[in-house]
Write a protein that holds these residues in place. Structure first.
Motif, mmCIF file in Angstrom:
data_model
loop_
_atom_site.group_PDB
_atom_site.id
_atom_site.type_symbol
_atom_site.label_atom_id
_atom_site.label_comp_id
_atom_site.label_asym_id
_atom_site.label_seq_id
_atom_site.Cartn_x
_atom_site.Cartn_y
_atom_site.Cartn_z
ATOM 1 N N UNK A 148 0.851 -1.186 0.000
ATOM 2 C CA UNK A 148 0.000 0.000 0.000
ATOM 3 C C UNK A 148 0.892 1.243 0.000
ATOM 4 N N UNK A 149 0.306 2.338 -0.431
ATOM 5 C CA UNK A 149 0.974 3.635 -0.408
ATOM 6 C C UNK A 149 0.093 4.613 0.344
ATOM 7 N N UNK A 150 0.716 5.562 0.999
ATOM 8 C CA UNK A 150 -0.027 6.606 1.680
ATOM 9 C C UNK A 150 -0.079 7.817 0.766
ATOM 10 N N UNK A 151 -1.290 8.301 0.508
ATOM 11 C CA UNK A 151 -1.531 9.372 -0.449
ATOM 12 C C UNK A 151 -2.317 10.476 0.253
ATOM 13 N N UNK A 152 -2.158 11.712 -0.195
ATOM 14 C CA UNK A 152 -2.868 12.856 0.365
ATOM 15 C C UNK A 152 -4.088 13.169 -0.504
ATOM 16 N N UNK A 176 -7.262 17.071 2.363
ATOM 17 C CA UNK A 176 -5.850 17.115 2.744
ATOM 18 C C UNK A 176 -5.467 16.116 3.826
ATOM 19 N N UNK A 177 -6.246 15.041 3.963
ATOM 20 C CA UNK A 177 -5.916 13.985 4.915
ATOM 21 C C UNK A 177 -5.197 12.863 4.183
ATOM 22 N N UNK A 178 -4.354 12.154 4.909
ATOM 23 C CA UNK A 178 -3.639 11.026 4.328
ATOM 24 C C UNK A 178 -4.534 9.793 4.359
ATOM 25 N N UNK A 179 -4.501 9.025 3.286
ATOM 26 C CA UNK A 179 -5.212 7.759 3.237
ATOM 27 C C UNK A 179 -4.368 6.770 2.469
ATOM 28 N N UNK A 207 -8.258 11.303 -4.434
ATOM 29 C CA UNK A 207 -9.371 11.654 -3.563
ATOM 30 C C UNK A 207 -9.731 10.450 -2.699
ATOM 31 N N UNK A 208 -9.942 10.673 -1.392
ATOM 32 C CA UNK A 208 -10.313 9.585 -0.489
ATOM 33 C C UNK A 208 -11.762 9.159 -0.748
ATOM 34 N N UNK A 209 -12.157 8.035 -0.180
ATOM 35 C CA UNK A 209 -13.499 7.493 -0.420
ATOM 36 C C UNK A 209 -14.596 8.441 0.062
ATOM 37 N N UNK A 210 -14.422 9.069 1.223
ATOM 38 C CA UNK A 210 -15.446 9.977 1.747
ATOM 39 C C UNK A 210 -15.645 11.179 0.835
#
Length: 54
Positions: free
Chosen positions: A3-7, A12-15, A36-39
């Motif tokens: 997995x990778x951590x992306x902003x 602007x949260x890391x996921x 873009x995160x799921x939320x």
């Protein structure tokens, strides 16, 4: 599992993007792309649907 951590570009949260997902493949091809995160993805999609039916 890799997995990778992306902003997220919206909140602007890391996921994390996990191996086998579409976002993971996009990240592997172009690390400078906007993610873009799921939320946020869900909120943007709902807003687009509401705007479309006005």
């Amino acid at each position: 599992m890799f997995s990778y951590e992306v902003i997220c570009f919206s909140c602007r949260k890391a996921f994390r993007v996990y191996e086998g997902s579409k976002e993971y493949e996009r990240f592997k091809k172009n690390r400078n792309s906007a993610f873009c995160c799921e939320d946020c993805h869900h909120q943007i999609r709902i807003e687009a649907i509401k705007y479309f039916f006005r």
